[in-house]
Design a protein around this motif. Structure first.
Motif, PDB file in Angstrom:
ATOM      1  N   LEU A 158      62.127  43.074  26.434  1.00 39.34           N
ATOM      2  CA  LEU A 158      63.066  42.028  26.509  1.00 39.34           C
ATOM      3  C   LEU A 158      63.005  42.359  28.357  1.00 39.34           C
ATOM      4  CD1 LEU A 158      66.294  42.250  24.278  1.00 39.34           C
ATOM      5  CD2 LEU A 158      64.812  41.237  24.505  1.00 39.34           C
ATOM      6  N   ALA A 159      62.859  41.239  28.647  1.00 38.56           N
ATOM      7  CA  ALA A 159      62.334  41.513  30.968  1.00 38.56           C
ATOM      8  C   ALA A 159      63.586  40.606  31.290  1.00 38.56           C
ATOM      9  CB  ALA A 159      61.086  41.117  30.957  1.00 38.56           C
ATOM     10  N   GLY A 160      64.480  41.476  32.072  1.00 43.49           N
ATOM     11  CA  GLY A 160      65.724  40.449  32.479  1.00 43.49           C
ATOM     12  C   GLY A 160      65.215  40.383  34.402  1.00 43.49           C
ATOM     13  N   GLY A 161      66.330  40.075  35.081  1.00 41.96           N
ATOM     14  CA  GLY A 161      65.823  40.413  36.969  1.00 41.96           C
ATOM     15  C   GLY A 161      65.906  41.679  36.829  1.00 41.96           C
ATOM     16  N   GLY A 162      66.227  42.295  37.027  1.00 44.15           N
ATOM     17  CA  GLY A 162      65.345  44.000  36.984  1.00 44.15           C
ATOM     18  C   GLY A 162      63.724  44.367  37.253  1.00 44.15           C
ATOM     19  N   ARG A 186      62.214  34.851  34.738  1.00 44.02           N
ATOM     20  CA  ARG A 186      60.848  33.616  34.465  1.00 44.02           C
ATOM     21  C   ARG A 186      60.702  33.144  35.411  1.00 44.02           C
ATOM     22  NH1 ARG A 186      63.981  30.282  30.789  1.00 44.02           N
ATOM     23  NH2 ARG A 186      65.054  31.347  28.886  1.00 44.02           N
ATOM     24  N   GLY A 187      59.152  32.608  35.003  1.00 45.89           N
ATOM     25  CA  GLY A 187      58.604  33.598  35.943  1.00 45.89           C
ATOM     26  C   GLY A 187      57.139  34.230  36.223  1.00 45.89           C
ATOM     27  N   LEU A 188      57.512  35.356  35.228  1.00 47.49           N
ATOM     28  CA  LEU A 188      56.906  36.633  34.840  1.00 47.49           C
ATOM     29  C   LEU A 188      55.822  36.380  33.529  1.00 47.49           C
ATOM     30  CD1 LEU A 188      59.301  39.201  34.550  1.00 47.49           C
ATOM     31  CD2 LEU A 188      57.605  38.993  36.432  1.00 47.49           C
ATOM     32  N   MET A 189      54.495  35.842  34.116  1.00 54.51           N
ATOM     33  CA  MET A 189      53.487  35.905  32.673  1.00 54.51           C
ATOM     34  C   MET A 189      53.536  35.426  32.344  1.00 54.51           C
ATOM     35  SD  MET A 189      53.915  39.748  30.048  1.00 54.51           S
ATOM     36  CE  MET A 189      53.473  38.854  29.341  1.00 54.51           C
ATOM     37  N   HIS A 190      53.475  34.195  33.332  1.00 55.36           N
ATOM     38  CA  HIS A 190      53.203  32.220  33.422  1.00 55.36           C
ATOM     39  C   HIS A 190      52.075  31.560  32.364  1.00 55.36           C
ATOM     40  CE1 HIS A 190      52.747  27.641  33.534  1.00 55.36           C
ATOM     41  NE2 HIS A 190      52.201  28.047  34.698  1.00 55.36           N
ATOM     42  N   GLY A 191      51.851  31.373  31.256  1.00 52.88           N
ATOM     43  CA  GLY A 191      50.913  31.140  30.575  1.00 52.88           C
ATOM     44  C   GLY A 191      50.079  32.264  29.660  1.00 52.88           C
ATOM     45  N   ASN A 223      54.399  26.899  42.358  1.00 49.00           N
ATOM     46  CA  ASN A 223      54.490  27.827  43.075  1.00 49.00           C
ATOM     47  C   ASN A 223      55.758  27.719  43.862  1.00 49.00           C
ATOM     48  OD1 ASN A 223      54.230  30.851  43.625  1.00 49.00           O
ATOM     49  ND2 ASN A 223      53.629  30.832  45.073  1.00 49.00           N
ATOM     50  N   ALA A 224      56.058  26.940  43.590  1.00 46.71           N
ATOM     51  CA  ALA A 224      57.524  26.611  44.329  1.00 46.71           C
ATOM     52  C   ALA A 224      58.791  27.596  43.933  1.00 46.71           C
ATOM     53  CB  ALA A 224      58.322  24.545  44.250  1.00 46.71           C
ATOM     54  N   LEU A 225      59.617  27.013  45.070  1.00 48.63           N
ATOM     55  CA  LEU A 225      61.157  27.653  44.074  1.00 48.63           C
ATOM     56  C   LEU A 225      62.267  26.436  43.809  1.00 48.63           C
ATOM     57  CD1 LEU A 225      61.748  29.867  47.409  1.00 48.63           C
ATOM     58  CD2 LEU A 225      61.226  31.185  45.784  1.00 48.63           C
ATOM     59  N   MET A 226      62.250  27.163  41.962  1.00 48.87           N
ATOM     60  CA  MET A 226      62.692  26.270  41.703  1.00 48.87           C
ATOM     61  C   MET A 226      64.483  26.820  41.224  1.00 48.87           C
ATOM     62  SD  MET A 226      60.527  23.968  39.455  1.00 48.87           S
ATOM     63  CE  MET A 226      61.209  23.058  38.558  1.00 48.87           C
ATOM     64  N   PRO A 231      56.898  34.285  39.887  1.00 50.08           N
ATOM     65  CA  PRO A 231      57.874  35.401  39.518  1.00 50.08           C
ATOM     66  C   PRO A 231      58.949  35.977  40.211  1.00 50.08           C
ATOM     67  CG  PRO A 231      55.945  36.165  39.346  1.00 50.08           C
ATOM     68  CD  PRO A 231      55.854  34.572  39.830  1.00 50.08           C
ATOM     69  N   GLY A 232      60.207  34.859  39.704  1.00 50.86           N
ATOM     70  CA  GLY A 232      61.556  35.037  40.680  1.00 50.86           C
ATOM     71  C   GLY A 232      61.670  33.812  41.355  1.00 50.86           C
ATOM     72  N   GLY A 233      61.304  32.451  41.240  1.00 53.60           N
ATOM     73  CA  GLY A 233      61.026  31.834  41.152  1.00 53.60           C
ATOM     74  C   GLY A 233      61.714  29.733  40.484  1.00 53.60           C
ATOM     75  N   TRP A 234      62.576  31.075  39.338  1.00 50.53           N
ATOM     76  CA  TRP A 234      63.339  30.396  39.535  1.00 50.53           C
ATOM     77  C   TRP A 234      64.474  30.732  38.837  1.00 50.53           C
ATOM     78  CZ3 TRP A 234      64.365  25.238  36.712  1.00 50.53           C
ATOM     79  CH2 TRP A 234      65.612  25.169  35.857  1.00 50.53           C
ATOM     80  N   PHE A 235      65.544  30.140  39.654  1.00 47.87           N
ATOM     81  CA  PHE A 235      67.345  31.042  39.451  1.00 47.87           C
ATOM     82  C   PHE A 235      68.013  30.302  39.665  1.00 47.87           C
ATOM     83  CE2 PHE A 235      65.532  32.159  43.649  1.00 47.87           C
ATOM     84  CZ  PHE A 235      67.073  31.636  45.044  1.00 47.87           C
ATOM     85  N   ASN A 236      69.629  29.980  39.493  1.00 43.93           N
ATOM     86  CA  ASN A 236      70.052  28.962  39.211  1.00 43.93           C
ATOM     87  C   ASN A 236      72.306  29.529  39.086  1.00 43.93           C
ATOM     88  OD1 ASN A 236      71.199  28.757  36.061  1.00 43.93           O
ATOM     89  ND2 ASN A 236      68.870  28.234  35.982  1.00 43.93           N
TER      90      ASN A 236
END
Length: 534
Positions: A207-211, A237-242, A370-373, A393-398
């Protein structure tokens, strides 16, 4: 040579600690805090509301990895910033809010001075990890040290410093201190024990979190060594894409729960196991986690859930240490097959409406690599939080998890763009949420930032309307009339495009807006929408 004032010493102290940008709205109660700013080289960005200053600082911190700093006035400036501080605390985002406060002799007296609060310091303490009151010049540097300490050791969050009007302008008597706070040392015996348990297990799930978002390479190598599917929370989200082992799906989904419950050893890295990630449907329970090994920077957080082995450490450091302690030969436990089955089941589980919105997100991602969403609480963000594999990595947050503050997306996107000027930023906000902070777009215009503000326009608070209908409550208050975003964009002096909710049309429009490298508005018209349906 004139001696520095407390306000000037504050700015020097911030610069010495690596601060390069502050977000703030000057007022009569912060004039002295600004005295040394122009000559310091620290960039100043002016939002249109103090809440915007806080959210900009949040977005800046998430992308830069450094604390976001906001300057606000006494009273309403501080109270307007409490909401961003609460969001930052919920998501462990390092943020420093510096405010004025009324003159020392008036505090708590109720005289009715401008911006007076009964106890501003106590109010800030309800949200901040640390709130410092600088009563005398010689207290400034120690206050700065204490305010910055949580950013280097422990779970970060918002901190606060307030300086009275009668103190900010007087001569500073403090020296300069930039003491660093070290995080907890790695416990080698615990790492050895954890590696032993993981190597003996047949079905590991991570289980991977923001840390752990800054340790993508080590996380991937660890997953490959253990042949373990990796379930990502929103902030991971964004870690290990694909990657064949990635599971970019909410652990609240039944498919992800079944994967976790089927494991004989669960490794949780840098995740607080909070309900907005693990129990968003409010069932009152999370998936059972056999043999749970938990790594977290916060000792208090580790104590909140029953754990087989709790390791107090930076998740990124622990991931590297675990990788070094494991046998070199990777496991063979059909991890890719388990991950693939979970991805397919999770995607099916979210339903046709959310799948359609995920396809829109996929088109956005592929149109601008590689956009920040960055998003607000709106339908495509909810859909993506359930299932979306971002490519950065770190490019999806809300703000749709944790504290869940509306109005977050637009100012947070501005802070993010300032933190990484090389990236294109895609801000996704509903027409309802956009109205919380629409004027902040002018700050993006002032700074000429490469942001496409995507407005998901279905004329209302659709998710709330759906929730009310689901429990047979008459829908009331969910249809605020949105502005005409075309003329709004014209008033901002920025380009505007309107497209239907069709992935390829949206992707084509995004490619065009991203080429400009300037702010623009892209409105997505939800075909067949009616007031109250978002």
């Amino acid at each position: 040579m004139t001696a520095a004032t407390v306000g000037e010493a504050l700015v020097a102290g911030l610069k010495a600690r690596g601060v390069t940008c502050v977000f703030g709205i000057p007022g009569v109660h912060t004039v002295e805090l600004y005295r040394g700013l122009a000559a310091s080289g620290i960039r100043h960005v002016t939002p249109r509301h103090e809440q915007g200053a806080g959210f900009m600082a949040d977005g800046y911190a998430r992308v830069s990895g450094h604390p976001g700093v906001a300057f606000v006035i006494t009273g309403p400036g501080l109270t307007n910033t409490l909401t961003p501080m609460a969001q930052a605390r919920a998501d462990s985002v390092p943020m420093l809010v510096v405010s004025g406060v009324n003159a020392s002799a008036t505090l708590g007296k109720g005289y009715g001075h401008l911006h007076e609060l009964p106890d501003q310091h106590a109010l800030a303490k309800t949200v901040a990890l640390a709130s410092e009151h600088v009563a005398r010049p010689e207290e400034l540097e120690a206050s700065l040290d204490r305010a910055f300490a949580p950013f280097a050791a422990g779970r970060p969050g918002p901190t606060h410093i307030q300086i009275p009007l009668d103190v900010a302008g007087i001569e500073s008597q403090a020296g300069l201190s930039t003491q660093d706070s070290a995080g907890p040392p790695i416990n080698s015996a615990q790492i050895t024990e954890a590696a032993s348990r993981l190597s003996k297990a047949d079905k590991v799930v991570i289980l991977a979190g923001g840390g752990v978002k800054s340790a993508g390479e080590d996380l991937q190598a660890l997953a490959e060594n253990l042949d373990a599917p990796v379930v990502q929370t929103v902030n991971a989200r964004g870690l290990m894409h694909g990657h064949p082992l990635t599971v970019p799906a909410s652990p609240s989904l039944q498919a992800a729960r079944e994967l976790i419950q089927d494991a004989d050893c669960v490794l949780a890295l840098g995740t607080e196991l909070g309900p907005t990630d693990y129990d968003m449907y409010a069932t009152g329970s999370m998936a059972a986690m056999a043999g749970l090994i938990r790594v977290d920077i916060c000792a208090e957080q580790l104590a909140r859930h029953e754990t087989d082995l709790a390791i107090h450490a930076h998740a990124s450091e622990a991931a590297a240490a675990l990788l070094a302690a494991l046998p070199a030969a990777p496991k063979q436990s059909q991890g890719a097959q388990r991950a693939n089955q979970t991805r397919a089941a999770a995607y099916e589980e979210i339903g046709p409406d959310y799948r359609q919105q995920v396809e829109v997100l996929n088109a956005m991602r592929d149109a601008v690599l590689n956009a920040l969403m960055i998003g607000d609480s709106t339908q495509p963000i909810y859909a993506g939080n359930l299932y979306f594999d971002h490519d950065r990595p770190g490019g999806w947050f809300n703000a749709a998890t944790g504290y869940g503050a509306l109005g977050y997306g637009i100012p947070a996107a501005i802070g993010a763009a300032i933190a990484d000027p090389s990236a294109h930023v895609i801000c996704i906000a509903g027409d309802g949420g956009a109205q919380f902070s629409l004027p902040e777009i002018m700050a993006a215009v002032d700074e000429n930032l490469p942001i496409t503000f995507v407005i998901w326009n279905n004329r209302g608070y659709g998710e709330i309307a759906i929730s009310m209908e689901a429990v047979d409550v008459a829908v009331v208050g969910c249809d605020p009339t949105p502005p005409d975003f075309g003329p709004a964009a014209a008033s901002f002096g920025i380009p505007y495009t309107r497209v239907p909710m069709e992935p390829q049309a949206i992707a084509a429009a995004l490619r065009e807006t991203s080429k400009r490298g300037t702010p623009s508005i892209l409105e997505i018209n939800i075909t067949g929408s009616v007031p109250g349906q978002e």
